[in-house]
Enzyme design. Structure first.
Site, PDB file in Angstrom:
ATOM      1  N   ASP A   1      43.521  37.707  30.224  1.00 54.03           N
ATOM      2  CA  ASP A   1      43.443  37.677  31.689  1.00 54.03           C
ATOM      3  C   ASP A   1      43.633  36.241  32.160  1.00 54.03           C
ATOM      4  O   ASP A   1      43.305  35.288  31.436  1.00 54.03           O
ATOM      5  CB  ASP A   1      42.104  38.217  32.187  1.00 54.03           C
ATOM      6  CG  ASP A   1      42.193  38.733  33.623  1.00 54.03           C
ATOM      7  OD1 ASP A   1      42.394  39.953  33.801  1.00 54.03           O
ATOM      8  OD2 ASP A   1      42.093  37.919  34.554  1.00 54.03           O
TER       9      ASP A   1
ATOM     10  N   ASN B   1      48.502  33.594  31.554  1.00 52.69           N
ATOM     11  CA  ASN B   1      49.344  34.352  32.466  1.00 52.69           C
ATOM     12  C   ASN B   1      50.033  35.455  31.680  1.00 52.69           C
ATOM     13  O   ASN B   1      50.654  35.203  30.634  1.00 52.69           O
ATOM     14  CB  ASN B   1      50.376  33.426  33.111  1.00 52.69           C
ATOM     15  CG  ASN B   1      51.359  34.169  33.997  1.00 52.69           C
ATOM     16  OD1 ASN B   1      52.326  34.754  33.510  1.00 52.69           O
ATOM     17  ND2 ASN B   1      51.119  34.143  35.298  1.00 52.69           N
ATOM     18  N   ALA B   2      49.943  36.678  32.158  1.00 48.59           N
ATOM     19  CA  ALA B   2      50.444  37.831  31.405  1.00 48.59           C
ATOM     20  C   ALA B   2      51.939  37.739  31.125  1.00 48.59           C
ATOM     21  O   ALA B   2      52.389  37.977  29.997  1.00 48.59           O
ATOM     22  CB  ALA B   2      50.137  39.116  32.171  1.00 48.59           C
TER      23      ALA B   2
ATOM     24  N   CYS C   1      49.041  50.342  39.936  1.00 53.85           N
ATOM     25  CA  CYS C   1      48.155  50.740  41.035  1.00 53.85           C
ATOM     26  C   CYS C   1      48.791  50.438  42.385  1.00 53.85           C
ATOM     27  O   CYS C   1      48.105  50.372  43.402  1.00 53.85           O
ATOM     28  CB  CYS C   1      46.798  50.047  40.906  1.00 53.85           C
ATOM     29  SG  CYS C   1      46.865  48.246  40.926  1.00 53.85           S
TER      30      CYS C   1
END
Length: 414
Positions: A268, A297-298, A358
């Site tokens: 995360d 950072n993803a 989402c």
């Protein structure tokens, strides 16, 4: 409420309401009563309820009115309510019904956290109520709900319906909505009710048998992501080997994966979230997997690891909403494709990918199509194991597409 309390909506707005939606955008309002028009920056006591008519004068019902939001009207009844007292009575009955409908979902389970009220899906637009153990969190997301009377009805109804299951009821305003809707500055400054003289705003709740910390003054949304509860369990059923949880937040997926995997890495960008995740790991000493946390950072991490040949057996992608508006959908789809493409490159043959969106502006079909496109680009055969959504305490109303916002695909990458 009389003729002064009538809003006239355009043909487009009226048709949306007749099809079963409950929103009327400001651009679809043809006329408002004089006392409902608020000049920019002016303080005015605008009406909270308006009768809604079409351009022919046919009544469509009663709506909550916001003088500031682009969603200016939220229909609460297809009947004309004659007073605010009638609305408050409706609020109490629907709130009680929402709680009763969820009781069978959790009876006999090892979960004591749930969404009790899901806004439009429960006929209560702008109201969110979540329960974490005996701590109940309320969010009022509309100017029309920002009143002492509404808070009293919500608090008394929750106390009566939950009884000893609740010890503290606290309001937690959403900072962005508070600014947009110009909500009361002191909202959330003190608990709405507490059984104790010194109310505890921190607790530990259980989700699928796992324990998690909760702090009413910290975290995203109301504090946790209860909508993923059933998807956490599904991911654990399929997960195996070495697992990676991308955008782990406070470790929801990671700790569930630790029940069935040998090693789990939770990633995360938020250091504060990872600190809570580590605390949550400490609450569950029975988990056998080695669990590590990484602040990164993803996108950068997935790019670096996929190019370096790093491999996993299970990967979960659970990023925040990429599309906050319709204009952002194209960029969001590029982001989803990039993440899923990198993850597929990193999975060993037979690996499991649990990928989520989402963003309610991105449809389920669009999300699945972009994941399929990523599979084609990397030349992997990907089988759909499950197509999932939000947990049962986040009901979907077919005529309100926004209630079906969470998409979860469980995939086998061969």
């Amino acid at each position: 409420m009389g003729e002064a309390g009538v809003a006239v909506v355009s043909r487009r707005g009226a048709e949306r309401l007749r099809r079963g939606h409950v929103w009327v955008y400001r651009s679809d309002i043809a006329a408002l009563p004089a006392d409902a028009i608020v000049e920019a920056g002016a303080e005015a006591d605008a009406p909270r309820l308006l009768t809604v008519n079409d351009t022919r004068g046919v009544a469509l019902g009663t709506a909550l009115y916001s003088p500031y939001s682009e969603i200016a009207l939220r229909l609460i009844s297809t009947e004309v309510l004659e007073s605010e007292a009638a609305w408050l009575g409706l609020l109490a009955s629907r709130l009680k019904a929402a709680i009763e409908q969820r009781q069978p979902i959790f009876t006999g389970t090892d979960t004591d956290a749930s969404r009790l009220v899901f806004s439009e899906a429960d006929g209560l637009p702008g109201l969110i109520v979540d329960k974490y153990g005996r701590l109940v969190v309320v969010q009022l997301l509309s100017k029309a709900l920002d009143s002492v009377a509404v808070r009293i009805v919500v608090t008394e109804t929750l106390r009566a319906a939950l009884g000893p299951e609740v010890s503290v009821i606290v309001e937690r305003p959403d900072p962005r909505i508070r600014e947009l809707e110009k909500l009361s500055a002191d909202a959330g400054s003190a608990p709405l009710w507490s059984a104790e003289e010194e109310p505890l705003l921190k607790t530990v709740f259980r989700l699928n048998g796992l324990a998690f910390h909760y702090d009413a003054a910290a975290g995203q949304k109301t504090g946790a992501f209860l909508d993923q509860r059933e998807n956490y369990s599904a991911a654990a059923r399929y997960a195996h080997g070495e697992a990676l949880d991308v955008c782990t937040y406070q470790g929801g997926f990671a700790l569930h994966l630790a029940q069935t995997c040998s090693r789990v890495t939770g990633v995360d960008v938020s250091h504060a979230s990872l600190e809570v995740a580590e605390s949550n790991l400490g609450l569950n000493p029975h988990l056998k997997a080695q669990v590590d946390w990484m602040e990164a950072n993803a996108f950068d991490l997935l790019k670096d690891w996929s190019e370096a040949g790093t491999k996993f057996d299970t990967i979960v992608l659970d990023p925040p909403a990429f599309a906050k508006s319709k204009r952002a959908v194209e960029g969001a789809l590029r982001g989803y494709k990039e993440m899923n493409l990198r993850a597929m490159k990193m999975l060993r043959p037979g690996g499991v990918l649990v990928t989520n969106s989402c963003s309610h502006h991105v449809s389920g079909a669009e999300f699945q199509a972009v994941v399929a496109a990523a599979a084609g680009d990397v030349g992997r055969r990907v089988r759909l194991l499950e197509r999932r959504g939000a947990a049962a305490d986040h009901p979907v109303v077919l005529t309100i597409p926004e209630t079906e916002y969470l998409k979860c695909l469980v995939l086998k990458v061969e």
